[in-house]
Design a protein around this motif. Structure first.
Motif, PDB file in Angstrom:
ATOM      1  N   PRO A  82       0.813  -1.233   0.000  1.00 15.81           N
ATOM      2  CA  PRO A  82       0.000   0.000   0.000  1.00 15.81           C
ATOM      3  C   PRO A  82       0.845   1.281   0.000  1.00 15.81           C
ATOM      4  CG  PRO A  82      -0.916  -1.585   1.536  1.00 15.81           C
ATOM      5  CD  PRO A  82       0.393  -2.149   1.092  1.00 15.81           C
ATOM      6  N   LEU A  83       1.949   1.262   0.752  1.00 14.92           N
ATOM      7  CA  LEU A  83       2.837   2.421   0.750  1.00 14.92           C
ATOM      8  C   LEU A  83       3.468   2.615  -0.624  1.00 14.92           C
ATOM      9  CD1 LEU A  83       4.662   2.105   4.204  1.00 14.92           C
ATOM     10  CD2 LEU A  83       3.053   3.883   3.503  1.00 14.92           C
ATOM     11  N   ALA A  84       3.789   1.540  -1.292  1.00 16.51           N
ATOM     12  CA  ALA A  84       4.386   1.637  -2.627  1.00 16.51           C
ATOM     13  C   ALA A  84       3.411   2.261  -3.619  1.00 16.51           C
ATOM     14  CB  ALA A  84       4.821   0.248  -3.106  1.00 16.51           C
ATOM     15  N   TRP A  85       2.157   1.820  -3.614  1.00 13.65           N
ATOM     16  CA  TRP A  85       1.164   2.396  -4.531  1.00 13.65           C
ATOM     17  C   TRP A  85       0.877   3.853  -4.187  1.00 13.65           C
ATOM     18  CZ3 TRP A  85       0.301   0.696  -9.055  1.00 13.65           C
ATOM     19  CH2 TRP A  85       0.336  -0.676  -9.340  1.00 13.65           C
ATOM     20  N   THR A  86       0.855   4.173  -2.901  1.00 15.76           N
ATOM     21  CA  THR A  86       0.679   5.576  -2.494  1.00 15.76           C
ATOM     22  C   THR A  86       1.817   6.427  -3.017  1.00 15.76           C
ATOM     23  OG1 THR A  86      -0.475   4.877  -0.470  1.00 15.76           O
ATOM     24  CG2 THR A  86       0.397   7.126  -0.526  1.00 15.76           C
ATOM     25  N   ALA A  87       3.027   5.905  -2.924  1.00 16.75           N
ATOM     26  CA  ALA A  87       4.192   6.638  -3.432  1.00 16.75           C
ATOM     27  C   ALA A  87       4.091   6.848  -4.932  1.00 16.75           C
ATOM     28  CB  ALA A  87       5.471   5.871  -3.087  1.00 16.75           C
ATOM     29  N   ILE A  88       3.653   5.838  -5.663  1.00 18.03           N
ATOM     30  CA  ILE A  88       3.527   5.965  -7.120  1.00 18.03           C
ATOM     31  C   ILE A  88       2.520   7.040  -7.488  1.00 18.03           C
ATOM     32  CG2 ILE A  88       2.740   4.767  -9.201  1.00 18.03           C
ATOM     33  CD1 ILE A  88       3.858   2.178  -7.938  1.00 18.03           C
ATOM     34  N   LEU A  89       1.362   7.024  -6.834  1.00 19.73           N
ATOM     35  CA  LEU A  89       0.334   8.037  -7.115  1.00 19.73           C
ATOM     36  C   LEU A  89       0.844   9.436  -6.807  1.00 19.73           C
ATOM     37  CD1 LEU A  89      -2.852   6.232  -5.722  1.00 19.73           C
ATOM     38  CD2 LEU A  89      -2.209   6.583  -8.126  1.00 19.73           C
ATOM     39  N   PHE A  90       1.549   9.579  -5.692  1.00 20.41           N
ATOM     40  CA  PHE A  90       2.065  10.898  -5.328  1.00 20.41           C
ATOM     41  C   PHE A  90       3.127  11.369  -6.325  1.00 20.41           C
ATOM     42  CE2 PHE A  90       5.161  13.586  -3.086  1.00 20.41           C
ATOM     43  CZ  PHE A  90       4.320  14.620  -2.686  1.00 20.41           C
ATOM     44  N   LEU A  91       3.980  10.461  -6.772  1.00 21.90           N
ATOM     45  CA  LEU A  91       5.029  10.835  -7.726  1.00 21.90           C
ATOM     46  C   LEU A  91       4.436  11.220  -9.075  1.00 21.90           C
ATOM     47  CD1 LEU A  91       7.638   8.064  -6.835  1.00 21.90           C
ATOM     48  CD2 LEU A  91       7.823  10.513  -6.345  1.00 21.90           C
ATOM     49  N   VAL A  92       3.401  10.517  -9.511  1.00 22.92           N
ATOM     50  CA  VAL A  92       2.729  10.884 -10.762  1.00 22.92           C
ATOM     51  C   VAL A  92       2.074  12.256 -10.616  1.00 22.92           C
ATOM     52  CG1 VAL A  92       0.811  10.312 -12.304  1.00 22.92           C
ATOM     53  CG2 VAL A  92       2.368   8.513 -11.507  1.00 22.92           C
ATOM     54  N   PHE A  93       1.427  12.472  -9.486  1.00 21.51           N
ATOM     55  CA  PHE A  93       0.798  13.767  -9.213  1.00 21.51           C
ATOM     56  C   PHE A  93       1.825  14.891  -9.222  1.00 21.51           C
ATOM     57  CE2 PHE A  93      -0.400  16.876  -5.859  1.00 21.51           C
ATOM     58  CZ  PHE A  93      -1.470  17.465  -6.511  1.00 21.51           C
ATOM     59  N   GLY A  94       2.966  14.692  -8.552  1.00 21.32           N
ATOM     60  CA  GLY A  94       4.012  15.708  -8.524  1.00 21.32           C
ATOM     61  C   GLY A  94       4.582  15.993  -9.898  1.00 21.32           C
ATOM     62  N   THR A  95       4.693  14.952 -10.727  1.00 23.34           N
ATOM     63  CA  THR A  95       5.207  15.141 -12.083  1.00 23.34           C
ATOM     64  C   THR A  95       4.253  15.990 -12.911  1.00 23.34           C
ATOM     65  OG1 THR A  95       6.321  12.991 -11.980  1.00 23.34           O
ATOM     66  CG2 THR A  95       5.974  13.938 -14.159  1.00 23.34           C
ATOM     67  N   LEU A  96       2.963  15.711 -12.787  1.00 27.22           N
ATOM     68  CA  LEU A  96       1.976  16.515 -13.520  1.00 27.22           C
ATOM     69  C   LEU A  96       1.983  17.964 -13.037  1.00 27.22           C
ATOM     70  CD1 LEU A  96      -1.025  13.994 -13.659  1.00 27.22           C
ATOM     71  CD2 LEU A  96       0.562  14.606 -15.487  1.00 27.22           C
ATOM     72  N   LEU A  97       2.115  18.173 -11.730  1.00 26.56           N
ATOM     73  CA  LEU A  97       2.185  19.532 -11.206  1.00 26.56           C
ATOM     74  C   LEU A  97       3.340  20.312 -11.828  1.00 26.56           C
ATOM     75  CD1 LEU A  97       1.571  19.324  -7.336  1.00 26.56           C
ATOM     76  CD2 LEU A  97       0.054  20.254  -9.072  1.00 26.56           C
ATOM     77  N   ALA A  98       4.476  19.630 -11.981  1.00 25.37           N
ATOM     78  CA  ALA A  98       5.670  20.303 -12.484  1.00 25.37           C
ATOM     79  C   ALA A  98       5.516  20.776 -13.919  1.00 25.37           C
ATOM     80  CB  ALA A  98       6.876  19.354 -12.390  1.00 25.37           C
TER      81      ALA A  98
END
Length: 406
Positions: A309-325
């Motif tokens: 679950p922590l791994a999937w949470t990290a993936i979602l957050f990293l994708v979100f941060g990439t889109l923000l950038a």
């Protein structure tokens, strides 16, 4: 990081001249160039004491934090902002809706904590890295959160409520304006000097970490001209000398964007977020998507219940941060001057890397290599290496990877 130091350093000169001087792009780049040369030189000549220097760098960060937390409330004791302004009031200087502007504000802390992976790049030089590196990552992010939260409260309590006056300061640095409003000209110069010295020291850490990462890729043959960057210099204390100066040379070229336009230079900062996020997300996704049955937990493990679950949470957050950038921070409908060109630069890097791999590298690149003396491998380790299909490059005892006196 390096460009940030240049701007902070020059802001002290602007303050000393009471805002009656504005550095040109040429002056900014010249300062940037001198900074890179200094960083590369220090990284080359101080290899034997780099571990102790890192302690000095950490101490300097705490000195800046303590000085700021003490000086600002004292200097602004007669005009501190209310608790409502600090914790509840919002300000939107963009043309985006306030809700989305709040999300874009995440870019600042995302960028701030982005250097925690330096622990990983230096893992081959660390003692007991299986435990030291994870704890280093947690300590880096945790300290950023804790002390950053305190600093944000202090800044919000002591800054000028007129946000446009702060962001549009004649000094070129909003932080300098906050200092100036609280402690005056002399106090601001002292605090900004502490700040740019700390920034300079942080830049050295970045150069060291980047050179180790570049060397690791070169060792595995994953970079163009890997054979050139792979050797280790015995003369300068077993450091990747060519990788250090290769990274410095690349930074010199990338810094030329400051001569083109501020928007192009700003794209480099966002690129750091997007590129790091991709680099972190790929191995995490590969593990949980199709490599979970091969995953062998190390000594630092969150357990079967929380790990995935922590791994999937990290993936979602990293994708979100990439889109923000990728978003222009000023608002929709950007002009050529306010456009966020991160999507262009990032796409060029990703497409270039994929093209290089499919056109050439896939023909010979087989993955990371293990370079170790044969007698240092136990029979159990030999079996594990064969099962994982890793390529082992044996070296004679007493030699380093690609060891050469350069």
């Amino acid at each position: 990081m390096l460009d940030g130091f240049s701007l902070m350093f020059l802001s002290v000169i602007v303050i000393a001249r009471d805002g009656n001087w504005t550095p040109s792009n040429g002056v900014i780049y010249a300062t940037y160039l001198a900074t890179i040369l200094c960083h590369a030189t220090v990284a080359t000549l101080s290899s034997k004491i780099m571990g102790k220097l890192q302690t000095v760098f950490v101490v300097m960060n705490f000195i800046v934090i303590i000085a700021t937390v003490i000086a600002l409330p004292i200097g602004a004791r007669h005009r501190r902002n209310s608790a409502h302004f600090i914790f509840a009031q919002t300000g939107n200087l963009t043309t985006w809706p306030t809700g989305w502007t709040f999300m874009l504000s995440w870019l600042s802390p995302i960028w701030t904590i982005g250097a925690f992976d330096s622990c990983v790049h230096l893992s081959e030089e660390a003692t007991n890295p299986n435990k030291a590196v994870p704890f280093g990552i947690l300590a880096s992010i945790g300290s950023c959160w804790f002390f950053g939260f305190i600093i944000m409260i202090v800044l919000a309590a002591t800054m000028n409520p007129d946000l446009e006056a702060v962001t549009g300061t004649r000094f070129g640095q909003p932080m300098a304006q906050i200092y100036y409003d609280a402690v005056g000209r002399n106090g601001t110069m002292a605090l900004m000097c502490l700040l740019f010295i700390t920034q300079f020291l942080m830049g050295i850490s970045i150069v060291v970490a980047a050179s180790r990462q570049a060397w690791a890729f070169s060792r595995d043959g994953a970079l163009p001209f890997s054979a050139f960057f792979r050797p280790i210099s015995q003369r300068f204390g077993y450091i990747p000398l060519r990788a250090i100066w290769g990274c410095a040379s690349l930074a010199v070229v990338l810094g030329l964007l400051t001569l083109i336009a501020p928007a192009a230079a700003q794209a480099l900062f966002s690129l750091a977020v997007a590129a790091n996020n991709l680099a972190w997300a790929i191995p995490i996704f590969a593990r949980v998507a199709w490599g979970q049955h091969k995953f062998v937990p190390g000594p630092f493990y969150t357990g079967d219940r929380f790990s995935v679950p922590l791994a999937w949470t990290a993936i979602l957050f990293l994708v979100f941060g990439t889109l923000l950038a990728m978003f222009p921070v000023g608002g929709p409908g950007p002009t050529p001057e306010s456009m966020n060109y991160t999507v262009v630069i990032t796409a060029a890097v990703w497409i270039g890397a994929l093209t290089y791999y499919y056109a050439d590298a896939r023909k010979w690149f087989t993955g990371p290599k293990i370079t170790i003396a044969d007698e240092q491998l136990t029979e159990e380790q030999r079996v594990a290496v064969r099962e994982k299909g890793l390529e082992v490059v044996m070296v004679e005892k007493g030699e380093g990877v690609g060891s050469k006196d350069v």
